[in-house]
Enzyme design. Structure first.
Site, PDB file in Angstrom:
ATOM      1  N   LYS A  87      -1.388   0.898   0.618  1.00  0.00           N
ATOM      2  CA  LYS A  87      -2.688   0.874   1.305  1.00  0.00           C
ATOM      3  C   LYS A  87      -3.346   2.244   1.209  1.00  0.00           C
ATOM      4  CE  LYS A  87      -3.474  -1.839   5.148  1.00  0.00           C
ATOM      5  NZ  LYS A  87      -3.189  -2.278   6.541  1.00  0.00           N
TER       6      LYS A  87
HETATM    7  O1  G3P Z   1      -5.354  -5.305   9.182  1.00  0.00           O
HETATM    8  C1  G3P Z   1      -6.000  -4.252   9.828  1.00  0.00           C
HETATM    9  C2  G3P Z   1      -5.673  -4.287  11.256  1.00  0.00           C
HETATM   10  O2  G3P Z   1      -4.374  -3.863  11.500  1.00  0.00           O
HETATM   11  C3  G3P Z   1      -6.647  -3.585  12.128  1.00  0.00           C
HETATM   12  O3  G3P Z   1      -6.802  -4.440  13.186  1.00  0.00           O
HETATM   13  O4  G3P Z   1      -7.359  -5.082  15.460  1.00  0.00           O
HETATM   14  O5  G3P Z   1      -6.728  -2.696  14.928  1.00  0.00           O
HETATM   15  O6  G3P Z   1      -8.913  -3.613  14.197  1.00  0.00           O
HETATM   16  P1  G3P Z   1      -7.506  -3.924  14.520  1.00  0.00           P
END
Ligand code: G3P
Length: 219
Positions: A87
């Site tokens: 990533k």
């Molecule tokens: O896949 C990306 C994710 O981990 C971010 O999610 O909910 O932290 O915006 P969030």
């Protein structure tokens, strides 16, 4: 649309794997920290444990701010497990790193994508998959799923092979919308995966079937 689990929690990954529908896992430094996973060695062991459970791509994030560091990290991560997706963030340094690592044949998950232009740049650099962050755009009052739709449409128009992974998924409706938008993959938190299973009419219908069966004499 394939489903990946967005977590570094081993129990959740085991349970998701038992369902037989999870074909990959995405992690990031925040998800690792949430599980108490720290340091490079700790992250590597956790990722190796995940790869023992899931026979699919595991996304592992670099933490260097500069291209040189990202490239070194990416090459190292590529040796950790059989099917790593490194990533790399959608930044200037990130695009430099993506183009070098992609030329090495390393699979790249271009993360923290918040615009169509970043997705266009990543595709040119050689990203295997781009991850638009739907929920975080919703958070700032922008329709996150529009970004998924736009990237899918543009990639299809130019027959760009980079896949689209809807990320930062917050609820079940996001999954449905991502599938309708044509996302190749949605990476979902475990609670969302569990919610996807349930429907009250399924539960009521099953209870009724079993009740009627018992009334008719049972097994
Ligand atoms: O896949 C990306 C994710 O981990 C971010 O999610 O909910 O932290 O915006 P969030």
């Amino acid at each position: 649309m394939k489903l990946f689990l967005d977590t570094a929690n081993i129990d959740e990954i085991r349970e998701g794997a038992e369902l037989g529908i999870v074909t990959g896992v995405t992690t990031n430094p925040s998800l690792a920290a949430k599980e108490g996973i720290g340091g490079r060695d700790g992250y590597r062991s956790a990722v190796q444990e995940i790869a023992d459970i899931i026979d699919g791509p595991i996304s592992v994030e670099v933490v260097s701010p500069d291209a040189e560091g990202m490239i070194a990290e990416g090459r190292d991560i590529a040796e950790w497990i059989p099917n790593p997706w490194v990533k790399i963030p959608s930044t200037t340094e990130g695009f430099k790193a993506i183009s070098v690592l992609a030329r090495d044949g390393i699979q790249i998950n271009q993360t923290l994508c918040f615009s169509v232009n970043q997705a266009i740049l990543g595709a040119q650099a050689g990203s295997t998959v781009v991850s638009p962050f739907v929920g975080r755009l919703d958070d700032i009052g922008q329709e996150g799923m529009d970004l998924v739709e736009d990237i899918v449409a543009i990639y299809r128009q130019y027959q760009i092979p980079t896949m689209v992974m809807a990320a930062s998924i917050r609820h079940v409706l996001h999954c449905t919308q991502a599938a309708k938008a044509g996302a190749d993959i949605s990476t979902v938190p475990y609670p969302v995966l569990k919610q996807m299973v349930h429907h009250p009419l399924t539960d009521a219908g099953l209870a009724r079937f079993l009740q009627d069966w018992e009334k008719a004499g049972g097994a």
